[in-house]
Design a protein around this motif. Sequence first.
Motif, mmCIF file in Angstrom:
data_model
loop_
_atom_site.group_PDB
_atom_site.id
_atom_site.type_symbol
_atom_site.label_atom_id
_atom_site.label_comp_id
_atom_site.label_asym_id
_atom_site.label_seq_id
_atom_site.Cartn_x
_atom_site.Cartn_y
_atom_site.Cartn_z
ATOM 1 N N GLY A 37 18.427 12.531 52.182
ATOM 2 C CA GLY A 37 18.554 14.223 51.660
ATOM 3 C C GLY A 37 19.192 14.530 53.288
ATOM 4 O O GLY A 37 19.523 15.837 53.114
ATOM 5 N N PHE A 38 18.851 14.672 54.295
ATOM 6 C CA PHE A 38 19.244 15.352 55.102
ATOM 7 C C PHE A 38 20.657 15.275 55.568
ATOM 8 O O PHE A 38 21.146 16.891 55.722
ATOM 9 N N TRP A 39 21.380 14.614 55.067
ATOM 10 C CA TRP A 39 23.087 14.494 55.092
ATOM 11 C C TRP A 39 23.303 15.119 53.939
ATOM 12 O O TRP A 39 24.419 16.566 54.453
ATOM 13 N N ARG A 40 22.663 14.686 52.738
ATOM 14 C CA ARG A 40 23.187 15.149 52.026
ATOM 15 C C ARG A 40 23.552 16.843 52.241
ATOM 16 O O ARG A 40 24.807 17.722 51.198
ATOM 17 N N ASP A 41 21.935 17.461 52.407
ATOM 18 C CA ASP A 41 21.904 18.673 53.204
ATOM 19 C C ASP A 41 23.451 19.451 53.727
ATOM 20 O O ASP A 41 22.951 21.011 53.909
ATOM 21 N N ARG A 42 23.552 19.082 54.509
ATOM 22 C CA ARG A 42 24.823 19.154 55.248
ATOM 23 C C ARG A 42 26.016 19.304 55.677
ATOM 24 O O ARG A 42 27.030 19.043 56.186
ATOM 25 N N ASP A 45 28.759 22.066 55.380
ATOM 26 C CA ASP A 45 28.458 23.063 56.602
ATOM 27 C C ASP A 45 28.701 22.914 58.095
ATOM 28 O O ASP A 45 27.792 21.560 58.741
ATOM 29 N N PHE A 58 25.320 10.397 54.216
ATOM 30 C CA PHE A 58 24.793 10.442 52.824
ATOM 31 C C PHE A 58 25.278 9.202 51.986
ATOM 32 O O PHE A 58 24.701 8.667 51.733
ATOM 33 N N THR A 92 15.546 9.951 42.702
ATOM 34 C CA THR A 92 16.384 10.934 43.471
ATOM 35 C C THR A 92 17.435 10.894 43.594
ATOM 36 O O THR A 92 18.699 11.199 43.773
ATOM 37 N N TRP A 96 21.743 10.889 43.422
ATOM 38 C CA TRP A 96 22.811 11.401 44.223
ATOM 39 C C TRP A 96 24.301 9.821 44.659
ATOM 40 O O TRP A 96 24.624 10.674 45.082
#
Length: 148
Positions: A37-42, A45, A58, A92, A96
């Motif tokens: 999830g951390f890498w997905r959010d980036r 960006d 991700f 989840t 993804w």
Amino acid sequence: MARDDDRTEEHYAPWRPDPRHLPGLLHGAYAFVGVAGFWRDRIGDRAADPLDLAPFRFALRRIQTRTVLRTLATCAALTGPGRRLVAGLPRTVDGWLREPVDGPAVARARAAAAGHRAEWRPRHKHPPDQHRGLPEGVREAHRRGRRA
């Protein structure tokens, strides 16, 4: 979350070079859902991911985590809360896995995951009689892929 505290290290954990016991595998699955999830959010960006590594990371972490969740789903030693956790996390991760990610990043992630497993397997999965007759220290070192 596991019925007993079996510390037998026998399970494949795609983010480690060595086998994991059931409690460690369960903990890793939960943690790596967060890492994915951390890498997905980036993704996309540039300020947070100037090297554009997020799509690959991700893709890799979601593949690795799903692999472990499949293993955990077959473990009878999980408690009720452990089974519920293992039943919920795939919702989840499976969502993804349906998300589009840069094709080359996915291809690299699949290759990295397959390569890790291909290197791990011969070091840790041996025929049952392969170590018979060897001193315990030598057997254990060999199981861990080290020289005695």
